[in-house]
Design a protein around this motif. Structure first.
Motif, short mmCIF file in Angstrom:
data_model
loop_
_atom_site.label_atom_id
_atom_site.label_comp_id
_atom_site.label_asym_id
_atom_site.label_seq_id
_atom_site.Cartn_x
_atom_site.Cartn_y
_atom_site.Cartn_z
N GLN A 1 0.83 -1.21 0.00
CA GLN A 1 0.00 0.00 0.00
C GLN A 1 0.87 1.25 0.00
O GLN A 1 1.92 1.30 0.64
CB GLN A 1 -0.94 -0.01 1.21
CG GLN A 1 -1.75 -1.28 1.34
CD GLN A 1 -2.38 -1.72 0.03
OE1 GLN A 1 -3.11 -0.97 -0.62
NE2 GLN A 1 -2.10 -2.96 -0.37
N TYR B 1 1.86 2.66 3.45
CA TYR B 1 2.47 1.75 4.43
C TYR B 1 3.79 2.31 4.94
O TYR B 1 4.59 2.87 4.19
CB TYR B 1 2.69 0.39 3.80
CG TYR B 1 3.46 -0.57 4.70
CD1 TYR B 1 2.83 -1.20 5.75
CD2 TYR B 1 4.80 -0.80 4.49
CE1 TYR B 1 3.52 -2.07 6.58
CE2 TYR B 1 5.50 -1.68 5.31
CZ TYR B 1 4.85 -2.30 6.35
OH TYR B 1 5.54 -3.16 7.17
N ARG C 1 -9.37 -4.40 -4.88
CA ARG C 1 -9.28 -3.97 -3.48
C ARG C 1 -9.54 -5.13 -2.52
O ARG C 1 -9.81 -4.92 -1.34
CB ARG C 1 -10.27 -2.83 -3.19
CG ARG C 1 -10.04 -1.61 -4.05
CD ARG C 1 -8.57 -1.25 -4.20
NE ARG C 1 -7.93 -0.97 -2.92
CZ ARG C 1 -6.63 -0.80 -2.74
NH1 ARG C 1 -5.80 -0.95 -3.76
NH2 ARG C 1 -6.14 -0.53 -1.55
N ASP D 1 -10.59 -3.94 1.49
CA ASP D 1 -10.23 -2.63 2.01
C ASP D 1 -11.53 -1.85 2.17
O ASP D 1 -12.23 -1.56 1.20
CB ASP D 1 -9.30 -1.94 1.02
CG ASP D 1 -8.94 -0.51 1.41
OD1 ASP D 1 -9.48 0.00 2.41
OD2 ASP D 1 -8.11 0.08 0.70
N ASP E 1 -6.24 6.51 -2.84
CA ASP E 1 -5.67 5.66 -1.80
C ASP E 1 -4.39 6.21 -1.18
O ASP E 1 -3.45 5.47 -0.92
CB ASP E 1 -5.40 4.27 -2.36
CG ASP E 1 -6.68 3.48 -2.55
OD1 ASP E 1 -7.42 3.32 -1.57
OD2 ASP E 1 -6.94 3.03 -3.68
N THR F 1 -6.76 8.68 2.96
CA THR F 1 -7.50 8.12 1.85
C THR F 1 -8.78 8.93 1.67
O THR F 1 -9.54 9.09 2.63
CB THR F 1 -7.82 6.64 2.09
OG1 THR F 1 -6.60 5.89 2.10
CG2 THR F 1 -8.72 6.08 1.00
#
Length: 207
Positions: free
Chosen positions: A24, A27, A80, A97, A158, A162
Motif C-alpha cells: 500500500q 504503508y 481492493r 479494504d 488511496d 485516503t
C-alpha cells in the motif's frame, strides 16, 4: 451490535494484513504488523462484517486499516480484495479494504456525522451472547440531526489520508495515525485505545 463467533481463521487476519499492507502507498514500518487496537461498526442489514484494525509494524507509526468481511465477492472491487479467510463457523469470507466498500463508507459517515461510536461487541459462546469490551473507543463529533447518507462512491484516492468521494459527501480516512494531528473544521471521528489515552483524529468529513 457486532456479533463475533468463536472460530478458527485460516489465515488469521494479521497474517492476511502482513501480506497486503507492504504493497500500500501509505504503508510504513517493518516486520509483521501487531495489533494495538480495533473497533467495529454495525451493518444495519447484518450481512457485512466491519472491523477497523490499528496496527504497528516494527517501529513504524500506528496504521488504520478498515476491513469488511463478506460472504461473497463484492462486485467491481477485485483490485481492493485484501484476501480470503476460511472461517470455521461462517465458511469462506472475502476481505476488502473498507474504503472501497459502500457498507463501511456508510457506517463511517453515520459515525462522523451523527456523533455515534463503535458497535457493542457480543461473542457467541455456548448458545449465549456475552458482551466484550472493544479494543478501541471511537466517537463522531456530529449530531443526530445531521444527514449521514453519503450516496454512491464515485472515486477513492488511496493516499494518506485516503479520500472517499461520494455523491453527497467526501470523507477522509487517516492511515498513519499520529497524536497532535490538526483537527479540520468539519465533523470528525476520533479514537483512543490502550496506550493512547488522548483521542486522536481517525477520519473526517470534507463536505
Amino acid at each position: 451490535m457486532a456479533l463475533i463467533h468463536q472460530a478458527e481463521l485460516r489465515p488469521t487476519k494479521l497474517e492476511l494484513l502482513a501480506d497486503w499492507l507492504p504493497a500500500q502507498r501509505w504503508y510504513a514500518g517493518s516486520g509483521a504488523p501487531a495489533r494495538v487496537g480495533a473497533y467495529r461498526f454495525d451493518d444495519p442489514d447484518g450481512e457485512v462484517g466491519i472491523e477497523t484494525f490499528l496496527v504497528r509494524a516494527g517501529d513504524g507509526p500506528v496504521l488504520q486499516v478498515p476491513l469488511t468481511y463478506r460472504a461473497a465477492p463484492l462486485e467491481g472491487a477485485q483490485d481492493r480484495l485484501v484476501g480470503t479467510i476460511d472461517h470455521s463457523v461462517l465458511g469462506q469470507r472475502w476481505v476488502y479494504d473498507g474504503c472501497h466498500d459502500p457498507v463501511y463508507v456508510a457506517a463511517l459517515a453515520a459515525a462522523i456525522r451523527t456523533g455515534s461510536g463503535e458497535a457493542v461487541e457480543y461473542v457467541a459462546a455456548g448458545g449465549r451472547l456475552e458482551a466484550r469490551a472493544s479494543l478501541a473507543s471511537v466517537r463522531g463529533s456530529g449530531a443526530p440531526s445531521l444527514s449521514a447518507e453519503p450516496g454512491r462512491i464515485e472515486s477513492v484516492d488511496d493516499g494518506d489520508p485516503t479520500l472517499v468521494r461520494c455523491e453527497r459527501l467526501e470523507l477522509a480516512v487517516v492511515r498513519a495515525v499520529a497524536a497532535g494531528d490538526g483537527r479540520p473544521g468539519g465533523a470528525v471521528l476520533t479514537g483512543s485505545w490502550d496506550g493512547q489515552a488522548v483521542p486522536v483524529l481517525l477520519a473526517y468529513a470534507l463536505s
